[in-house]
Design a protein around this motif. Structure first.
Motif, PDB file in Angstrom:
ATOM      1  N   ILE A 190       0.827  -1.318  -0.152  1.00 45.16           N
ATOM      2  CA  ILE A 190       0.305   0.151   0.004  1.00 45.16           C
ATOM      3  C   ILE A 190       0.741   1.005   0.132  1.00 45.16           C
ATOM      4  N   GLU A 191       2.081   1.295   1.026  1.00 46.97           N
ATOM      5  CA  GLU A 191       3.077   2.487   0.950  1.00 46.97           C
ATOM      6  C   GLU A 191       3.444   2.862  -0.518  1.00 46.97           C
ATOM      7  N   LEU A 192       4.207   1.482  -1.357  1.00 42.81           N
ATOM      8  CA  LEU A 192       4.164   1.780  -2.987  1.00 42.81           C
ATOM      9  C   LEU A 192       3.328   2.441  -3.361  1.00 42.81           C
ATOM     10  N   LEU A 193       2.105   1.924  -3.601  1.00 38.79           N
ATOM     11  CA  LEU A 193       0.856   2.555  -4.271  1.00 38.79           C
ATOM     12  C   LEU A 193       0.908   4.032  -4.070  1.00 38.79           C
ATOM     13  N   HIS A 194       1.207   4.094  -2.273  1.00 38.06           N
ATOM     14  CA  HIS A 194       1.341   6.038  -2.355  1.00 38.06           C
ATOM     15  C   HIS A 194       1.656   6.004  -2.820  1.00 38.06           C
ATOM     16  N   ILE A 195       3.142   5.912  -2.813  1.00 31.61           N
ATOM     17  CA  ILE A 195       4.219   6.807  -3.759  1.00 31.61           C
ATOM     18  C   ILE A 195       3.848   6.573  -5.586  1.00 31.61           C
ATOM     19  N   ILE A 196       3.510   5.139  -5.931  1.00 29.90           N
ATOM     20  CA  ILE A 196       3.374   5.268  -7.667  1.00 29.90           C
ATOM     21  C   ILE A 196       2.603   5.641  -8.233  1.00 29.90           C
ATOM     22  N   ILE A 197       1.457   5.467  -7.684  1.00 27.64           N
ATOM     23  CA  ILE A 197      -0.055   6.522  -8.335  1.00 27.64           C
ATOM     24  C   ILE A 197      -0.222   7.517  -8.290  1.00 27.64           C
ATOM     25  N   PRO A 198       0.299   8.620  -6.917  1.00 28.55           N
ATOM     26  CA  PRO A 198       0.649  10.138  -7.873  1.00 28.55           C
ATOM     27  C   PRO A 198       1.074  10.491  -8.780  1.00 28.55           C
ATOM     28  N   ILE A 199       2.517   9.702  -8.440  1.00 31.58           N
ATOM     29  CA  ILE A 199       3.702  10.480  -9.884  1.00 31.58           C
ATOM     30  C   ILE A 199       2.792   9.743 -11.081  1.00 31.58           C
ATOM     31  N   LEU A 200       2.024   8.451 -11.319  1.00 29.25           N
ATOM     32  CA  LEU A 200       1.236   8.015 -12.648  1.00 29.25           C
ATOM     33  C   LEU A 200      -0.106   9.838 -13.268  1.00 29.25           C
ATOM     34  N   ILE A 201      -0.334  10.039 -11.959  1.00 26.96           N
ATOM     35  CA  ILE A 201      -1.164  11.000 -11.999  1.00 26.96           C
ATOM     36  C   ILE A 201      -0.910  12.246 -12.438  1.00 26.96           C
ATOM     37  N   VAL A 202       0.190  12.879 -11.662  1.00 28.07           N
ATOM     38  CA  VAL A 202       1.357  13.988 -12.256  1.00 28.07           C
ATOM     39  C   VAL A 202       1.526  13.552 -13.575  1.00 28.07           C
ATOM     40  N   ALA A 203       1.855  12.049 -14.132  1.00 28.54           N
ATOM     41  CA  ALA A 203       2.330  12.626 -15.141  1.00 28.54           C
ATOM     42  C   ALA A 203       1.715  12.631 -15.983  1.00 28.54           C
ATOM     43  N   THR A 204       0.400  11.639 -16.516  1.00 32.85           N
ATOM     44  CA  THR A 204      -0.640  11.862 -17.046  1.00 32.85           C
ATOM     45  C   THR A 204      -1.463  13.098 -17.312  1.00 32.85           C
ATOM     46  N   SER A 205      -1.045  14.271 -16.635  1.00 35.27           N
ATOM     47  CA  SER A 205      -1.762  15.239 -16.559  1.00 35.27           C
ATOM     48  C   SER A 205      -0.747  16.094 -16.939  1.00 35.27           C
ATOM     49  N   LEU A 206       0.564  16.283 -16.985  1.00 34.50           N
ATOM     50  CA  LEU A 206       1.691  16.452 -17.679  1.00 34.50           C
ATOM     51  C   LEU A 206       1.696  16.156 -19.238  1.00 34.50           C
ATOM     52  N   VAL A 207       1.243  15.116 -19.618  1.00 31.17           N
ATOM     53  CA  VAL A 207       0.715  14.804 -20.696  1.00 31.17           C
ATOM     54  C   VAL A 207      -0.363  14.753 -21.571  1.00 31.17           C
ATOM     55  N   ALA A 208      -1.064  15.552 -20.987  1.00 31.99           N
ATOM     56  CA  ALA A 208      -2.845  15.872 -21.034  1.00 31.99           C
ATOM     57  C   ALA A 208      -1.841  17.369 -21.253  1.00 31.99           C
ATOM     58  N   VAL A 209      -1.026  18.208 -20.766  1.00 29.36           N
ATOM     59  CA  VAL A 209      -1.386  19.949 -20.928  1.00 29.36           C
ATOM     60  C   VAL A 209      -0.665  19.136 -22.706  1.00 29.36           C
ATOM     61  N   LEU A 210       1.058  18.612 -22.714  1.00 30.80           N
ATOM     62  CA  LEU A 210       1.763  18.838 -23.428  1.00 30.80           C
ATOM     63  C   LEU A 210       1.620  18.464 -25.352  1.00 30.80           C
ATOM     64  N   LEU A 250      -7.050   6.982 -12.413  1.00 38.15           N
ATOM     65  CA  LEU A 250      -6.250   6.568 -11.513  1.00 38.15           C
ATOM     66  C   LEU A 250      -6.377   7.481 -10.113  1.00 38.15           C
ATOM     67  N   LEU A 251      -6.834   8.384 -10.398  1.00 39.62           N
ATOM     68  CA  LEU A 251      -6.922   9.524  -8.819  1.00 39.62           C
ATOM     69  C   LEU A 251      -8.910   8.404  -8.392  1.00 39.62           C
ATOM     70  N   SER A 252      -8.730   7.890  -9.162  1.00 42.44           N
ATOM     71  CA  SER A 252     -10.582   6.747  -8.539  1.00 42.44           C
ATOM     72  C   SER A 252      -9.123   5.897  -7.450  1.00 42.44           C
ATOM     73  N   LEU A 253      -8.631   5.197  -8.557  1.00 42.27           N
ATOM     74  CA  LEU A 253      -7.797   3.626  -7.658  1.00 42.27           C
ATOM     75  C   LEU A 253      -7.268   4.818  -6.579  1.00 42.27           C
ATOM     76  N   GLU A 254      -7.317   6.323  -6.609  1.00 36.45           N
ATOM     77  CA  GLU A 254      -6.305   6.515  -5.102  1.00 36.45           C
ATOM     78  C   GLU A 254      -7.823   7.255  -3.875  1.00 36.45           C
ATOM     79  N   PHE A 255      -7.801   7.608  -4.787  1.00 32.80           N
ATOM     80  CA  PHE A 255      -9.618   7.423  -3.548  1.00 32.80           C
ATOM     81  C   PHE A 255      -9.599   5.981  -3.182  1.00 32.80           C
ATOM     82  N   TYR A 256      -9.866   4.981  -3.878  1.00 31.06           N
ATOM     83  CA  TYR A 256     -10.073   4.007  -3.112  1.00 31.06           C
ATOM     84  C   TYR A 256      -8.834   3.388  -1.826  1.00 31.06           C
ATOM     85  N   ILE A 257      -7.968   3.055  -2.377  1.00 29.74           N
ATOM     86  CA  ILE A 257      -6.871   2.936  -1.383  1.00 29.74           C
ATOM     87  C   ILE A 257      -6.633   4.289  -0.142  1.00 29.74           C
TER      88      ILE A 257
END
Lengths: 91, 153, 83
Positions: C3-23, C40-47
């Motif tokens: 769970i701690e690993l997911l707490h680190i990975i999922i926010p990074i992926l959220i920021v990455a996909t947001s940057l892709v959407a902007v660029l 990914l945000l809904s997965l973060e809410f779930y965990i």
């Protein structure tokens, strides 16, 4: 172009300073600040409203006025969209 | 209007999405979810059908005025249950069914799920679910119809 | 641990996909990237133990918002103009 970059850098710095201070001052995960109200709802939800899901009991029973406002917002949004996109008969 | 593969897959998966959304609405007082969440899921299934089969096929099945009527019925049901609480219980939004022998009137004695509990919560869930299904689908349907008319001319 | 690993990975992926959407220049790809961010945000809410919000986010963010954005792109231009 130079001025815009300067404004963007300044606002980014201010936002990051506030964000870092907010992240440092946040209380730890799983330890809520005000727990008396939470404890009352956890203890009495099942007897007072008869629902096993406490979140739905809060949304529809304890805080029903908020849900009424949310329903009003959705109704207004749908009415606005239908008003804008409705076809007008050209006769 | 999509290809035959998309149409077939959408036709197969639409009943499952609808059943799941209706389950989330009906079990709103027992499991996570509720009227808004289940309504959004059912509206997603309807939008899948709209994308796969085209706007003209949908618009001859249901008009946006009918959806508007359904949404108003949902809102009226919600406020009506609240006013019934004012009449029978003395306050707006009183849970007047809980603890009586009426339908949905039971009080759960353990953490085991029992569908016949909740008081006014299931009725409000149904009303809000109907409102959200009709409202969200009406938004997308009206926008898609306006765009298809613009392209046709 | 996981769970701690997911707490680190999922926010990074959220920021990455947001940057892709902007660029990205292709607006349709941006809309799909926003849908991925919403999932990914809904997965973060779930965990974070908020399943109600997770269901609402998955239904509204990943389906309805994407449908409305795709309809808007279909009615206007697909590619972003060079400024």
């Amino acid at each position: 172009m130079e001025g815009r970059m300067l404004v963007a850098a300044g606002s980014l710095t201010i936002v990051s300073i506030f964000l870092i201070f907010g992240a440092l001052l946040i209380h730890p995960f799983g330890v809520p600040n005000a727990y008396k109200m939470d404890q009352y709802i956890i203890d009495h939800t099942q007897n007072e409203s008869g629902a096993n899901n406490g979140v739905t009991a809060v949304v529809f029973d304890y805080r029903g006025f908020d849900t009424l406002g949310e329903a009003t917002v959705l109704f207004t949004a749908v009415a606005g969209v239908i008003l804008v996109f409705r076809r007008v008969k050209k006769e | 209007m999509m290809s035959k593969i998309v149409k077939t897959i959408a036709g197969i998966s639409f009943p499952f999405i609808t059943i799941y959304g209706l389950y989330v609405i009906a079990h709103g007082h027992l499991t996570p979810g509720g009227g808004f969440q289940g309504g959004a899921i059912v509206a997603s299934g309807l939008i899948l059908l709209l994308v796969a089969y085209g706007t003209d096929w949908i618009i001859e099945k249901i008009k946006e005025s009918h959806l508007s009527i359904l949404e108003s019925l949902g809102a009226l049901g919600f406020i009506g249950v609240a006013f019934l609480g004012l009449i029978f219980g003395g306050m707006f939004f009183t849970n007047f069914i809980a603890g009586t022998s009426m339908l949905f009137g039971g009080i759960p004695t353990s953490t085991a799920a029992n569908i016949n509990t909740g008081g006014t919560l299931p009725l409000m869930n149904f009303a809000v679910g109907l409102k959200v299904i009709a409202g969200l689908f009406a938004i997308v349907l009206v926008m898609a119809y306006a765009i298809s008319k613009e392209e046709g001319e | 641990m996981i769970i701690e690993l997911l707490h680190i990975i999922i926010p990074i992926l959220i920021v990455a996909t947001s940057l892709v959407a902007v660029l990205l220049r292709d607006l349709m790809a941006s809309a799909i990237s926003l849908a991925a961010m919403s999932l990914l945000l809904s997965l973060e809410f779930y965990i974070l133990q908020a399943p109600d919000v997770a269901i609402a986010e998955a239904g509204v963010g990943a389906c309805l918002t994407t449908a409305i954005l795709v309809l808007a792109i279909k009615a206007t231009a697909r590619m972003e103009e060079e400024s």
